[in-house]
Design a protein around this motif. Structure first.
Motif, PDB file in Angstrom:
ATOM      1  N   GLY A 138       0.819  -1.214   0.000  1.00 23.50           N
ATOM      2  CA  GLY A 138       0.000   0.000   0.000  1.00 23.50           C
ATOM      3  C   GLY A 138       0.852   1.263   0.000  1.00 23.50           C
ATOM      4  O   GLY A 138       0.380   2.337   0.331  1.00 23.50           O
ATOM      5  N   ALA A 139       2.148   1.108  -0.315  1.00 23.29           N
ATOM      6  CA  ALA A 139       3.037   2.286  -0.311  1.00 23.29           C
ATOM      7  C   ALA A 139       3.355   2.688  -1.740  1.00 23.29           C
ATOM      8  O   ALA A 139       4.324   2.188  -2.324  1.00 23.29           O
ATOM      9  N   PRO A 140       2.627   3.477  -2.320  1.00 28.62           N
ATOM     10  CA  PRO A 140       2.817   3.845  -3.730  1.00 28.62           C
ATOM     11  C   PRO A 140       4.100   4.618  -3.972  1.00 28.62           C
ATOM     12  O   PRO A 140       4.531   4.774  -5.112  1.00 28.62           O
ATOM     13  N   ASP A 141       4.760   5.037  -2.795  1.00 31.02           N
ATOM     14  CA  ASP A 141       5.956   5.849  -2.982  1.00 31.02           C
ATOM     15  C   ASP A 141       7.120   5.079  -3.552  1.00 31.02           C
ATOM     16  O   ASP A 141       8.071   5.673  -4.066  1.00 31.02           O
ATOM     17  N   ILE A 142       7.040   3.705  -3.413  1.00 34.02           N
ATOM     18  CA  ILE A 142       8.177   2.965  -3.949  1.00 34.02           C
ATOM     19  C   ILE A 142       7.758   1.996  -5.048  1.00 34.02           C
ATOM     20  O   ILE A 142       8.586   1.313  -5.643  1.00 34.02           O
ATOM     21  N   LEU A 143       6.459   1.823  -5.251  1.00 31.78           N
ATOM     22  CA  LEU A 143       6.012   0.833  -6.217  1.00 31.78           C
ATOM     23  C   LEU A 143       5.706   1.426  -7.595  1.00 31.78           C
ATOM     24  O   LEU A 143       5.830   0.745  -8.613  1.00 31.78           O
ATOM     25  N   ALA A 148      10.550   4.751  -6.686  1.00 32.29           N
ATOM     26  CA  ALA A 148      11.759   4.491  -5.890  1.00 32.29           C
ATOM     27  C   ALA A 148      12.804   5.553  -6.160  1.00 32.29           C
ATOM     28  O   ALA A 148      13.501   6.008  -5.235  1.00 32.29           O
ATOM     29  N   LEU A 149      12.930   5.959  -7.423  1.00 30.21           N
ATOM     30  CA  LEU A 149      13.912   7.013  -7.773  1.00 30.21           C
ATOM     31  C   LEU A 149      13.567   8.304  -7.050  1.00 30.21           C
ATOM     32  O   LEU A 149      14.448   8.967  -6.488  1.00 30.21           O
ATOM     33  N   VAL A 181      20.283  -1.564  -7.675  1.00 26.95           N
ATOM     34  CA  VAL A 181      19.702  -2.914  -7.796  1.00 26.95           C
ATOM     35  C   VAL A 181      18.192  -2.775  -7.743  1.00 26.95           C
ATOM     36  O   VAL A 181      17.648  -2.127  -6.844  1.00 26.95           O
ATOM     37  N   SER A 182      17.530  -3.378  -8.746  1.00 24.72           N
ATOM     38  CA  SER A 182      16.075  -3.346  -8.809  1.00 24.72           C
ATOM     39  C   SER A 182      15.552  -4.752  -9.016  1.00 24.72           C
ATOM     40  O   SER A 182      16.299  -5.661  -9.370  1.00 24.72           O
ATOM     41  N   ALA A 183      14.235  -4.931  -8.737  1.00 26.63           N
ATOM     42  CA  ALA A 183      13.642  -6.259  -8.893  1.00 26.63           C
ATOM     43  C   ALA A 183      13.593  -6.650 -10.360  1.00 26.63           C
ATOM     44  O   ALA A 183      13.769  -7.833 -10.694  1.00 26.63           O
ATOM     45  N   THR A 184      13.321  -5.728 -11.211  1.00 23.71           N
ATOM     46  CA  THR A 184      13.317  -5.957 -12.664  1.00 23.71           C
ATOM     47  C   THR A 184      14.249  -4.943 -13.293  1.00 23.71           C
ATOM     48  O   THR A 184      14.623  -3.943 -12.672  1.00 23.71           O
ATOM     49  N   LEU A 216      13.969  -8.391  -4.207  1.00 19.83           N
ATOM     50  CA  LEU A 216      13.573  -7.063  -3.745  1.00 19.83           C
ATOM     51  C   LEU A 216      12.082  -6.810  -3.929  1.00 19.83           C
ATOM     52  O   LEU A 216      11.551  -5.872  -3.345  1.00 19.83           O
ATOM     53  N   ILE A 217      11.418  -7.649  -4.743  1.00 20.97           N
ATOM     54  CA  ILE A 217       9.983  -7.587  -5.031  1.00 20.97           C
ATOM     55  C   ILE A 217       9.632  -6.343  -5.825  1.00 20.97           C
ATOM     56  O   ILE A 217       8.960  -6.365  -6.854  1.00 20.97           O
ATOM     57  N   GLY A 218      10.041  -5.238  -5.318  1.00 20.88           N
ATOM     58  CA  GLY A 218       9.753  -3.976  -5.988  1.00 20.88           C
ATOM     59  C   GLY A 218      10.666  -2.889  -5.465  1.00 20.88           C
ATOM     60  O   GLY A 218      11.398  -3.088  -4.497  1.00 20.88           O
ATOM     61  N   GLY A 219      10.703  -1.729  -6.065  1.00 24.33           N
ATOM     62  CA  GLY A 219      11.556  -0.661  -5.589  1.00 24.33           C
ATOM     63  C   GLY A 219      13.007  -0.894  -6.020  1.00 24.33           C
ATOM     64  O   GLY A 219      13.268  -1.624  -6.983  1.00 24.33           O
ATOM     65  N   ALA A 220      13.962  -0.272  -5.266  1.00 28.50           N
ATOM     66  CA  ALA A 220      15.374  -0.430  -5.639  1.00 28.50           C
ATOM     67  C   ALA A 220      16.250  -0.203  -4.424  1.00 28.50           C
ATOM     68  O   ALA A 220      15.777   0.245  -3.364  1.00 28.50           O
TER      69      ALA A 220
END
Lengths: 246, 223
Positions: A138-143, A148-149, A181-184, A216-220
């Motif tokens: 529920g944290a849109p700030d990193i998803l 994340a940037l 490093v990122s998940a994708t 990392l699932i998401g973010g970086a």
């Protein structure tokens, strides 16, 4: 041989008189005394025998009483033993029943508590999962794209003092680089964004690399030679678990 | 003192026509001494006997015990005769050791009188205990041919009883008298002591033989 018949006759009479005299004066009195003594001895013996018989009777009566008392005592002991056995059996049965009831009740209570606990745990786990999900997802700030940037840029901008100097010293070492490093794998535009942001903060001389880590699932994450700045979902979840553990 | 004729009777005095011999007087004296002694020491015999009564009881019970063994039955019926016989003979025989006293048994009349009494007593007890018929029948047993011998033995045994006592006591008095004449006063003392023994033994033998004769007469019927 001449025999004087008068003398003979006198001696016959004399001896008969002697018989009569001794019978009257010696034998009869002594016989009566001896018989009297024997009678007294006999009576004494009879009295002693009677006393002995009486003593034996008393002894037999005493022994009979002792035996009766012993029998009665044995019967009472047996009765008491039987009664105590019955009471013990009753107490054991009662204790067993109570224990059974208590066990059943405890089992029921345990089952109920377990059910309640399971329910509570389920609810709590649900809550936790919901909370974790809220915290992680529920944290849109990193998803979101570039979220994340943006968060990293804000974090880097806010770095001051010792933290910033440590990172700068870390990058001053020969060959040091910053790995994003990122998940994708990041798109080109986002990679340029990362480079621009990092150059803005640490200068253009930095060496920047990109890597992927599905964990990392998401973010970086920004990995310095001796430090890591995490803006990933995995880091957020780990933080949430730590917070939940309290 | 020894008499010239040892078998002669020494008449001391007469009561009317009846001559009273020395041995009769001696017997009276013995009887008197016995009566006085018994009247003094056994007037009221008690269960708790004194020394004299105890001694008399011992003597009497010894006689009774001896007669019980010989007769093999309750002896008290025969004690007056046989006990008196023993005591009288013992006292009469022992009286000879007293100075100046001649034993009545040293003359033939006294043993003859006692033997006669025993003779009639045997038959009296035989008749009274066994009955006349059974008692007389024992003379023809085991066979009637023995009847003369049985009758003869009745006489001879009584005669031997008399002669034995008379001979022993008379001969003893003779020995003492001869020793007194030949050797003086002291030498006869051991013979006097021997006389005590002889007197008691003769009294015992006479009484036991009389008991045996009576026991044979009454047989084993009485219990």
């Amino acid at each position: 041989m001449h025999i004087d018949w008068w003398t003979l006759a006198f001696q016959v009479i004399n001896f008969l008189v002697v018989v009569w005299l001794l019978s009257r004066l010696l034998f009869r009195p002594i016989r009566s005394v001896i018989e009297e003594r024997e009678e007294a001895d006999r009576k004494a013996a009879e009295a002693a025998q009677a006393k002995e018989d009486a003593a034996k009777a008393i002894q037999q009566e005493y022994e009979g009483r002792i035996a009766a008392i012993a029998d009665k005592q044995r019967q009472e002991e047996a009765e008491l033993h039987k009664q105590m056995s019955a009471e013990r059996e009753a107490l054991l049965k009662k204790a067993h029943d109570e224990a059974e009831a208590l066990l059943a009740r405890s089992r029921a209570e345990i089952a109920a508590e377990r059910s309640q606990t399971v329910e509570d745990l389920r609810a709590e786990i649900g809550g936790l999962a919901s909370e974790l999900a809220q915290k992680a997802l529920g944290a849109p700030d990193i998803l979101g794209p570039g979220a994340a940037l943006a968060q990293a840029r804000a974090h880097l901008t806010g770095l001051k003092g010792t933290d910033l100097r440590d990172l700068q010293a870390d990058l001053a070492v020969e060959g040091a680089e910053i790995t994003v490093v990122s998940a994708t794998e990041l798109p080109e535009a986002e990679q340029s964004g990362w480079q621009a942001a990092l150059c803005d903060r640490f200068g253009n001389g930095i060496t920047l690399g990109f890597a992927t880590d599905p964990a990392l699932i998401g973010g970086a994450e920004l990995r310095f030679p001796h430090a890591v700045l995490r803006f990933s979902v995995a880091a957020r979840l780990a933080q949430a678990v730590t917070d939940l553990k309290g | 003192m020894m008499e010239a004729d040892p078998l002669a009777v020494e008449i001391l005095f007469h009561i009317g026509p009846v001559p009273i011999a020395r041995q009769v007087v001696t017997t009276w004296v013995i009887m008197a001494v016995m009566v006085i002694f018994l009247r003094v020491f056994l007037r009221n015999p008690a269960r708790d006997a004194g020394p004299v009564q105890a001694a008399l009881e011992i003597v009497v019970m010894a006689i009774v015990s001896q007669l019980r063994e010989v007769l093999n039955r309750d002896p008290w019926r025969y004690v007056p005769l046989l006990g008196s016989l023993f005591l009288f003979l013992a006292i009469a025989n022992l009286s000879a050791i007293l100075p100046g006293v001649q034993s009545p048994t040293g003359h033939i009349e006294t043993p003859a009188a006692l033997a006669l009494i025993v003779f009639f007593s045997v038959h009296f007890y035989g008749f009274s205990v066994r009955g006349v018929g059974p008692y007389l029948r024992h003379y023809v047993q085991p066979t009637p041919f023995l009847l003369p011998l049985n009758l003869l033995s009745e006489i001879t045994r009584i005669f031997s009883l008399m002669i034995r006592l008379f001979g022993n006591m008379m001969s003893h008095e003779f020995i003492i008298a001869i020793l007194l004449l030949l050797a003086g006063l002291l030498l006869p003392i051991p013979f006097l002591l021997l006389g005590v023994l002889i007197g008691l033994i003769q009294a015992y033998i006479f009484t036991i033989l009389a008991s045996v004769y009576i026991a044979a007469a009454v047989g084993a019927a009485e219990v």
